[in-house]
Design a protein around this motif. Structure first.
Motif, PDB file in Angstrom:
ATOM      1  N   LYS A 176       0.938  -1.108  -0.062  1.00  0.00           N
ATOM      2  CA  LYS A 176       0.092   0.125  -0.031  1.00  0.00           C
ATOM      3  C   LYS A 176       1.091   1.413   0.018  1.00  0.00           C
ATOM      4  N   CYS A 177       0.490   2.118  -0.782  1.00  0.00           N
ATOM      5  CA  CYS A 177       1.361   3.607  -0.991  1.00  0.00           C
ATOM      6  C   CYS A 177       0.346   4.429  -0.093  1.00  0.00           C
ATOM      7  N   GLN A 178       1.001   4.885   0.993  1.00  0.00           N
ATOM      8  CA  GLN A 178       0.561   5.585   2.049  1.00  0.00           C
ATOM      9  C   GLN A 178       0.054   6.826   1.437  1.00  0.00           C
ATOM     10  N   SER A 179       0.862   7.676   0.318  1.00  0.00           N
ATOM     11  CA  SER A 179       0.709   8.863  -0.472  1.00  0.00           C
ATOM     12  C   SER A 179      -0.711   8.774  -1.098  1.00  0.00           C
ATOM     13  N   HIS A 180      -0.770   7.983  -2.068  1.00  0.00           N
ATOM     14  CA  HIS A 180      -1.814   7.746  -3.307  1.00  0.00           C
ATOM     15  C   HIS A 180      -2.749   6.797  -3.239  1.00  0.00           C
ATOM     16  N   GLU A 208      -6.530  -5.350 -21.022  1.00  0.00           N
ATOM     17  CA  GLU A 208      -7.140  -4.118 -20.716  1.00  0.00           C
ATOM     18  C   GLU A 208      -6.666  -3.198 -19.583  1.00  0.00           C
ATOM     19  N   MET A 209      -6.520  -3.882 -18.570  1.00  0.00           N
ATOM     20  CA  MET A 209      -6.383  -3.287 -17.197  1.00  0.00           C
ATOM     21  C   MET A 209      -4.753  -2.916 -17.335  1.00  0.00           C
ATOM     22  N   ASP A 210      -3.973  -3.472 -18.163  1.00  0.00           N
ATOM     23  CA  ASP A 210      -2.535  -3.036 -18.160  1.00  0.00           C
ATOM     24  C   ASP A 210      -2.523  -1.677 -18.806  1.00  0.00           C
ATOM     25  N   ALA A 211      -3.574  -1.205 -19.519  1.00  0.00           N
ATOM     26  CA  ALA A 211      -3.249   0.272 -19.994  1.00  0.00           C
ATOM     27  C   ALA A 211      -3.247   1.229 -18.838  1.00  0.00           C
ATOM     28  N   LEU A 212      -3.741   0.845 -17.576  1.00  0.00           N
ATOM     29  CA  LEU A 212      -3.687   1.687 -16.553  1.00  0.00           C
ATOM     30  C   LEU A 212      -2.398   1.966 -15.760  1.00  0.00           C
ATOM     31  N   THR A 213      -1.166   0.718 -16.238  1.00  0.00           N
ATOM     32  CA  THR A 213      -0.302   0.889 -15.498  1.00  0.00           C
ATOM     33  C   THR A 213       0.619   2.066 -15.591  1.00  0.00           C
ATOM     34  N   ASP A 214       0.773   2.613 -17.056  1.00  0.00           N
ATOM     35  CA  ASP A 214       1.702   3.978 -17.256  1.00  0.00           C
ATOM     36  C   ASP A 214       1.019   5.153 -16.508  1.00  0.00           C
ATOM     37  N   THR A 215      -0.025   5.233 -16.244  1.00  0.00           N
ATOM     38  CA  THR A 215      -0.575   6.416 -15.414  1.00  0.00           C
ATOM     39  C   THR A 215       0.132   6.303 -13.974  1.00  0.00           C
ATOM     40  N   PHE A 216       0.724   5.468 -13.500  1.00  0.00           N
ATOM     41  CA  PHE A 216       1.354   5.375 -12.263  1.00  0.00           C
ATOM     42  C   PHE A 216       2.766   5.581 -12.288  1.00  0.00           C
ATOM     43  N   GLN A 217       3.281   5.990 -13.474  1.00  0.00           N
ATOM     44  CA  GLN A 217       4.852   6.152 -13.494  1.00  0.00           C
ATOM     45  C   GLN A 217       5.587   7.106 -12.485  1.00  0.00           C
ATOM     46  N   MET A 221       5.642   3.012  -5.986  1.00  0.00           N
ATOM     47  CA  MET A 221       4.874   1.873  -5.259  1.00  0.00           C
ATOM     48  C   MET A 221       3.696   1.737  -5.851  1.00  0.00           C
ATOM     49  N   CYS A 222       2.964   2.748  -6.545  1.00  0.00           N
ATOM     50  CA  CYS A 222       1.758   2.432  -7.164  1.00  0.00           C
ATOM     51  C   CYS A 222       1.751   1.505  -8.450  1.00  0.00           C
ATOM     52  N   LYS A 224       4.521  -0.296  -8.998  1.00  0.00           N
ATOM     53  CA  LYS A 224       4.788  -1.835  -8.804  1.00  0.00           C
ATOM     54  C   LYS A 224       3.267  -2.576  -8.463  1.00  0.00           C
ATOM     55  N   ALA A 225       2.538  -1.770  -7.717  1.00  0.00           N
ATOM     56  CA  ALA A 225       1.223  -2.672  -7.129  1.00  0.00           C
ATOM     57  C   ALA A 225       0.508  -2.781  -8.461  1.00  0.00           C
ATOM     58  N   CYS A 226       0.349  -1.957  -9.345  1.00  0.00           N
ATOM     59  CA  CYS A 226      -0.673  -2.252 -10.694  1.00  0.00           C
ATOM     60  C   CYS A 226       0.247  -3.159 -11.481  1.00  0.00           C
ATOM     61  N   THR A 227       1.509  -3.174 -11.720  1.00  0.00           N
ATOM     62  CA  THR A 227       2.076  -4.338 -12.301  1.00  0.00           C
ATOM     63  C   THR A 227       1.596  -5.708 -11.794  1.00  0.00           C
ATOM     64  N   ALA A 228       2.090  -5.796 -10.448  1.00  0.00           N
ATOM     65  CA  ALA A 228       1.656  -7.087  -9.606  1.00  0.00           C
ATOM     66  C   ALA A 228       0.088  -7.542  -9.835  1.00  0.00           C
ATOM     67  N   ALA A 229      -0.757  -6.470  -9.957  1.00  0.00           N
ATOM     68  CA  ALA A 229      -2.196  -6.834 -10.028  1.00  0.00           C
ATOM     69  C   ALA A 229      -2.525  -7.209 -11.447  1.00  0.00           C
ATOM     70  N   VAL A 230      -1.845  -6.730 -12.167  1.00  0.00           N
ATOM     71  CA  VAL A 230      -2.319  -7.109 -13.694  1.00  0.00           C
ATOM     72  C   VAL A 230      -1.572  -8.501 -14.062  1.00  0.00           C
ATOM     73  N   GLU A 231      -0.256  -8.824 -13.494  1.00  0.00           N
ATOM     74  CA  GLU A 231       0.201  -9.928 -13.602  1.00  0.00           C
ATOM     75  C   GLU A 231      -0.590 -10.960 -13.078  1.00  0.00           C
ATOM     76  N   MET A 232      -1.099 -10.758 -11.843  1.00  0.00           N
ATOM     77  CA  MET A 232      -1.741 -12.035 -11.120  1.00  0.00           C
ATOM     78  C   MET A 232      -3.168 -12.055 -11.879  1.00  0.00           C
ATOM     79  N   LEU A 233      -3.867 -11.105 -12.356  1.00  0.00           N
ATOM     80  CA  LEU A 233      -4.906 -10.998 -13.070  1.00  0.00           C
ATOM     81  C   LEU A 233      -4.624 -11.897 -14.382  1.00  0.00           C
ATOM     82  N   ALA A 234      -3.698 -11.713 -15.141  1.00  0.00           N
ATOM     83  CA  ALA A 234      -3.343 -12.593 -16.110  1.00  0.00           C
ATOM     84  C   ALA A 234      -3.064 -14.074 -16.008  1.00  0.00           C
TER      85      ALA A 234
END
Length: 251
Positions: A176-180, A208-217, A221-222, A224-234
């Motif tokens: 969890k990212c405390q800031s965002h 489709e969800m991976d398109a969101l990853t670049d918005t957390f550049q 932490m965010c 990394k979390a998005c990348t992990a969530a997409v990989e788990m979903l895949a």
């Protein structure tokens, strides 16, 4: 009776002065293909490398027997001329190799001729049934065969939706990212809600969800979390049934 036994009907001792003739109903192209099979039994098509074990098998198109030649061989000639089982099995592999490009035609043909393994194999490539024209759907020979496809696709749509709704950006607060975290969760939730109503049986949900990853550049932490969530979903999506023979018995 093997094909060679057919020619015993040309009895040389019959006393006839005419040359013995055996009349065959097949077209010249079909006979040429049949003789080619007998003299040079086909090899299985060349399997191409796969990225992972969950991906369907794909074959080199240049190594596949063309479908217009293959269908008469399997539908009539194989049985009529009692082709050896080893040859027929190889022909069925060639038939299934056409499924990625001609899924509905292969599915319909295999259903018509009771080829259960090939039916299941082709079912994973069939597009959402609503995307086909009425004329295209006519290749499916029975209501049961049509209904089986609907069952498979309905199962996948529901399962994909459940997986998407159950996948969290920060599961149980992990990473969890405390800031965002609140803003990032909202973005994740907004993206999946926009996708949920568009899911079809062949939808790449993780893609489709991976398109969101670049918005957390801007936040490691965010991102990394998005990348992990997409990989788990895949990973979870790849494990879902893709073929008819993988459907749960009670579904």
């Amino acid at each position: 009776m093997r094909i060679g036994d057919m020619f015993t009907c040309c009895d040389e001792t019959s006393g006839s002065q005419l040359e013995p003739v055996l009349e065959l109903q097949e077209k010249s192209g079909e006979l040429a293909a049949l003789l080619q099979l007998l003299h040079h039994p086909p090899s299985p098509p060349l399997e191409l490398p796969r990225d992972n074990k969950f991906d369907p098998v794909v074959y080199d198109p240049a190594s596949i027997i063309p479908l217009p030649l293959l269908k008469p061989l399997l539908s009539t000639l194989a049985d009529k001329y009692s082709l050896e089982e080893e040859i027929v099995d190889v022909l069925k592999v060639h038939l299934l190799a056409h499924a990625p490009a001609h899924s509905l035609e292969v599915y319909g043909f295999a259903s018509l001729h009771g080829m259960e393994w090939e039916v299941s194999g082709a079912s994973q490539y069939v597009l959402p049934m609503a995307s086909y024209r009425f004329e295209e759907v006519k290749v499916i020979p029975t209501v049961a065969a049509y209904h089986n496809l609907v069952r498979l696709q309905d199962f996948r749509v529901k399962a994909l939706r459940d997986l998407l709704l159950g996948e969290e950006l920060f599961p149980h607060g992990y990473g969890k990212c405390q800031s965002h975290w609140e803003m990032s969760n909202e973005k994740w939730d907004r993206q999946r809600k926009a996708l949920i109503g568009r899911i079809e049986s062949a939808t790449d949900v993780a893609g489709e969800m991976d398109a969101l990853t670049d918005t957390f550049q801007d936040c490691k932490m965010c991102h990394k979390a998005c990348t992990a969530a997409v990989e788990m979903l895949a990973y979870k999506c790849r494990r879902l049934p893709r073929r008819l023979d993988q459907l749960p018995n009670l579904y």
